[in-house]
Design an enzyme around this catalytic site. Sequence first.
Site, PDB file in Angstrom:
ATOM      1  N   ASP A 174       0.892  -1.162   0.000  1.00 42.56           N
ATOM      2  CA  ASP A 174       0.000   0.000   0.000  1.00 42.56           C
ATOM      3  C   ASP A 174       0.928   1.209   0.000  1.00 42.56           C
ATOM      4  O   ASP A 174       1.599   1.483   0.998  1.00 42.56           O
ATOM      5  CB  ASP A 174      -0.878  -0.045   1.261  1.00 42.56           C
ATOM      6  N   GLN A 218       2.440   3.958   3.165  1.00 45.56           N
ATOM      7  CA  GLN A 218       1.925   3.252   4.355  1.00 45.56           C
ATOM      8  C   GLN A 218       2.673   1.964   4.700  1.00 45.56           C
ATOM      9  O   GLN A 218       3.014   1.727   5.852  1.00 45.56           O
ATOM     10  CB  GLN A 218       0.435   2.918   4.144  1.00 45.56           C
ATOM     11  N   ASP A 259      -7.757  -7.396   0.039  1.00 44.53           N
ATOM     12  CA  ASP A 259      -7.608  -6.100   0.724  1.00 44.53           C
ATOM     13  C   ASP A 259      -8.479  -6.091   1.971  1.00 44.53           C
ATOM     14  O   ASP A 259      -9.538  -6.712   1.999  1.00 44.53           O
ATOM     15  CB  ASP A 259      -7.991  -4.937  -0.203  1.00 44.53           C
ATOM     16  N   TYR A 308      -0.361  -0.503  14.974  1.00 44.62           N
ATOM     17  CA  TYR A 308      -1.245  -0.565  13.811  1.00 44.62           C
ATOM     18  C   TYR A 308      -0.889   0.524  12.804  1.00 44.62           C
ATOM     19  O   TYR A 308      -0.903   1.700  13.136  1.00 44.62           O
ATOM     20  CB  TYR A 308      -2.712  -0.412  14.227  1.00 44.62           C
ATOM     21  N   LYS A 362      -3.665  -2.818   7.355  1.00 48.57           N
ATOM     22  CA  LYS A 362      -3.772  -4.275   7.395  1.00 48.57           C
ATOM     23  C   LYS A 362      -2.792  -4.886   6.392  1.00 48.57           C
ATOM     24  O   LYS A 362      -2.312  -4.217   5.483  1.00 48.57           O
ATOM     25  CB  LYS A 362      -5.227  -4.665   7.085  1.00 48.57           C
TER      26      LYS A 362
HETATM   27  P1  13P Z   1      -5.514  -0.788   4.537  1.00 53.81           P
HETATM   28  O1  13P Z   1      -4.775  -1.773   5.387  1.00 53.81           O
HETATM   29  O2  13P Z   1      -6.091  -1.429   3.323  1.00 53.81           O
HETATM   30  O3  13P Z   1      -4.651   0.391   4.221  1.00 53.81           O
HETATM   31  O4  13P Z   1      -6.775  -0.277   5.357  1.00 53.81           O
HETATM   32  C1  13P Z   1      -6.555   0.343   6.566  1.00 53.81           C
HETATM   33  C2  13P Z   1      -7.772   0.796   7.282  1.00 53.81           C
HETATM   34  O5  13P Z   1      -7.639   1.262   8.399  1.00 53.81           O
HETATM   35  C3  13P Z   1      -9.091   0.663   6.647  1.00 53.81           C
HETATM   36  O6  13P Z   1     -10.120   1.147   7.475  1.00 53.81           O
HETATM   37 MG    MG Z   2      -4.354   1.867   3.003  1.00 47.66          MG
HETATM   38 MG    MG Z   3      -5.058  -2.322   1.782  1.00 53.71          MG
END
Ligand code: 13P
Ligand code: MG
Ligand code: MG
Length: 365
Positions: free
Chosen positions: A12, A95, A132, A230, A233
Amino acid sequence: MVKTTISLIKADIGSSPGHVTVYEPLMVRAEEMMEKAKDENLIFDFVVFNAGDDTELLLTHDKGVDSEEIHKLAWDTFMILGKEAREIGLYGAGQDLLKDTFSGNIKGMGPGCAELEIEERPAEPLLFFAMDKTEPGAFNYPIFQMFANPFNTAGLIIDSKLHAGFKFSVMDVYEAKFVDLVCPEEMYDLLALIGAPGKYVTKYVDSKNPDLGRAAAISTDKLALIAGKYVGKDDPVAIVRSQSGFPAVGEIVEAFTLGHLVSGWMRGSHRGPLMPVSLDYSQCVRFDGPPRVVGLGFQLKNGQLIGGVDLFDDPSFDATRDKCNEIAEYIRRHGPFEPSRLPLSEMEYTTLPAVLQKLEDRFRE
Ligand code: 13P
Ligand code: MG
Ligand code: MG
Ligand code: 13P
């Protein structure tokens, strides 16, 4: 015999709006960079695609798995994209790029990676899956279905080439330890582990026939364990070989028809159904989801990816998608209550602990 390596590496690098989807002009940039790598004979072939807000680099080459050259190509590409994402003002720019300098292998640096080195059969059908808004353990259920459940994969019963079953390599992602379990002999032991997908993640599946070798590889990279907090994800990827000793294409995609519940979704803190979608719907919108999986299929020949198909772009998955929407609707009504929100043990690596910490002093005996 010439060997071909297939690397599926993702990150990401920033998205729009919020965590919805990859910004199209940056995918074009990634394609230009891969075209250059192909001209320089570093890779045989490539496909750039997206799973929601994650940029996926699918590369074929002859450098083997864990190749420093290939991992550096992916890392440098993601770093350039992350920088451009920052300039454009995309959300969460860079990210998944958790380190400053490349250290020889992209593992442990934030991006996710699945790789296979194979001896190409005369006809080599290869499938790729990218998710995702979820974690690597989200692949446990469908990978088990494909390679171990005869109610999913008819070939396990009726095809003598599959009848012996498969070997699963399972990783304890907290301890970084592996255990190999063979199916059907050790199926109950396998399920005892992979039924807890937050901790035990299927990393590889191998044919018991040494001539066929590796059947599948799944990324197991956990962002929170690298970052210590965190940041987003993991959004895993998988490579699966098909036909002639492996499950048929239709048996492989059949494994995604439950809309099984996975961890992730909004802020990486909720359970939701995994929805199989076409690339046109590879964007996470409702409550930043629901969590999604896209699938691409090719024939691999001399390292070239031939005849690409967007596997879930098909009305035969409409019923699954309808069910996912129904499950999403139901589970959303629980709001902040478990089991819609993840249990506290899994919330440890989200933004919740900071909130709970503020209340610590206010608890009375
Ligand atoms: P991603 O891991 O896809 O960037 O999503 C993060 C998130 O906090 C979605 O609510
Ligand atoms: Mg993201
Ligand atoms: Mg993602
Ligand atoms: P075809 O007869 O169309 O090649 O299909 C064979 C098969 O095994 C399908 O799963």
